[in-house]
Write a protein that holds these residues in place. Structure first.
Motif, PDB file in Angstrom:
ATOM      1  N   THR A  15       0.840  -1.201   0.000  1.00  0.00           N
ATOM      2  CA  THR A  15       0.000   0.000   0.000  1.00  0.00           C
ATOM      3  C   THR A  15       0.873   1.247   0.000  1.00  0.00           C
ATOM      4  OG1 THR A  15      -1.763  -1.123   1.222  1.00  0.00           O
ATOM      5  CG2 THR A  15      -1.782   1.285   1.240  1.00  0.00           C
ATOM      6  N   PHE A  16       1.833   1.275   0.918  1.00  0.00           N
ATOM      7  CA  PHE A  16       2.697   2.442   1.028  1.00  0.00           C
ATOM      8  C   PHE A  16       3.630   2.548  -0.168  1.00  0.00           C
ATOM      9  CE2 PHE A  16       5.915   5.166   3.026  1.00  0.00           C
ATOM     10  CZ  PHE A  16       5.077   6.127   3.560  1.00  0.00           C
ATOM     11  N   SER A  18       3.164   1.440  -3.226  1.00  0.00           N
ATOM     12  CA  SER A  18       2.408   1.863  -4.406  1.00  0.00           C
ATOM     13  C   SER A  18       2.004   3.323  -4.301  1.00  0.00           C
ATOM     14  CB  SER A  18       1.161   0.993  -4.552  1.00  0.00           C
ATOM     15  OG  SER A  18       0.361   1.412  -5.627  1.00  0.00           O
ATOM     16  N   LEU A  19       1.722   3.765  -3.084  1.00  0.00           N
ATOM     17  CA  LEU A  19       1.295   5.142  -2.849  1.00  0.00           C
ATOM     18  C   LEU A  19       2.346   6.149  -3.290  1.00  0.00           C
ATOM     19  CD1 LEU A  19      -0.672   7.183  -1.515  1.00  0.00           C
ATOM     20  CD2 LEU A  19       0.529   6.771   0.634  1.00  0.00           C
ATOM     21  N   SER A  64      -0.607  -2.346  -8.800  1.00  0.00           N
ATOM     22  CA  SER A  64      -0.706  -0.888  -8.830  1.00  0.00           C
ATOM     23  C   SER A  64      -0.624  -0.339 -10.253  1.00  0.00           C
ATOM     24  CB  SER A  64       0.395  -0.262  -7.965  1.00  0.00           C
ATOM     25  OG  SER A  64       1.672  -0.625  -8.422  1.00  0.00           O
ATOM     26  N   GLY A 237      -2.964   1.230  -2.602  1.00  0.00           N
ATOM     27  CA  GLY A 237      -2.064   2.377  -2.636  1.00  0.00           C
ATOM     28  C   GLY A 237      -2.279   3.244  -3.857  1.00  0.00           C
TER      29      GLY A 237
END
Length: 269
Positions: A15-16, A18-19, A64, A237
């Motif tokens: 998540t992080f 890809s963010l 992502s 993300g």
């Protein structure tokens, strides 16, 4: 316990990662090295952590990239150009990992992240290079604002080689260098840089993982444990990134780099 550990690490890192366009290795590698003995009852070597992280990044980056593609943020033309040298560079970096001991790895990793964090902070005070690059592109964001950026073939290939090597060596995906380079040198909008970075990470992670696999530096069971939540995290993300402003995205990058840098350097001394 190991199930929850893999799920949490896979989801958080993807998540992080890809963010902010990193890929998530900045979380997976330290988590496996430092927390592995506690939660899964075994010591994990740096080489195995890096190889396993790079293999998991395939799933994160794929998920992502698909999401970013639907948002029309991926610049595939420049992405394929970066990959020409990024792919072979990732294989070379992956091969080099076996010659780096754990303490040296932590120190080099920490210093690298510190340089990247400083570079991003300095970005607010350094004007992007006003170079009339041979290739010019435009991007219109969700607010209707038109962004112009460009790049040169030779500089792009050079950056791809450097990023690929670092990606394979540290198992972090390479976005920590790709995104700042795209933003500062070529004036990419932050969202386009993040999305395009994840596309290149997907391709180069495959090549780097092949090298790590041939050296026996990938734990298949760990990959299976981390991959499912990494797929979800990669999608999540990318969704969150689409709702953040460019400035917010850059601040997330800065804070992340500084935190990881301090941790790794402290552990090496």
């Amino acid at each position: 316990m190991s199930f929850f550990f893999y799920t949490a690490v896979g989801l958080l890192s993807a998540t992080f990662g890809s963010l902010v366009g990193l890929g998530g290795g900045v979380i997976i590698v330290p988590a496996l090295v430092y927390l592995g003995p506690w939660f899964i009852g075994q010591h994990i070597s740096v080489a195995t952590a890096v190889g396993t992280s790079l293999a998991v990044l395939i799933f994160t980056a794929f998920s992502s990239t698909i999401t970013f593609y639907k948002q029309k943020r991926v610049d595939f033309r420049s992405g394929w150009l970066y990959f020409i040298t990024c792919g072979p560079g990732a294989m070379l970096g992956s091969y080099t990992t076996q010659f780096v001991n754990a303490q040296s790895f932590q120190l080099i990793f920490g210093l690298f992240m510190l340089v990247m964090a400083s570079l991003l902070v300095a970005r607010d005070y350094i004007k992007p290079l006003q170079v009339n690059w041979s290739i010019q592109r435009t991007f219109t964001d969700a607010q209707g604002k038109r962004h112009e950026y460009g790049y040169g073939i030779v500089p792009a290939l050079a950056i791809g080689l450097i990023v690929g090597f670092i990606s394979g060596l540290f198992g972090i995906g390479g976005g920590s260098l790709f995104v700042p380079a795209m933003v500062i040198l070529f004036r990419y909008p932050a969202h386009v840089a993040t999305a395009t970075s994840m596309f290149v990470i997907f391709l180069s992670s495959i090549m780097g993982s092949v090298t790590h696999l041939s050296l026996g530096e990938i734990d298949g069971w760990m990959v299976l444990g981390l991959a499912p939540s990494a797929l979800v995290g990669g999608w999540l993300g990318a969704k969150i990134a689409g709702k953040l402003s460019g400035k917010a995205l850059l601040w997330v990058l800065r804070i992340t780099f500084f935190a990881v840098a301090v941790k790794m350097i402290a552990e090496s001394v």
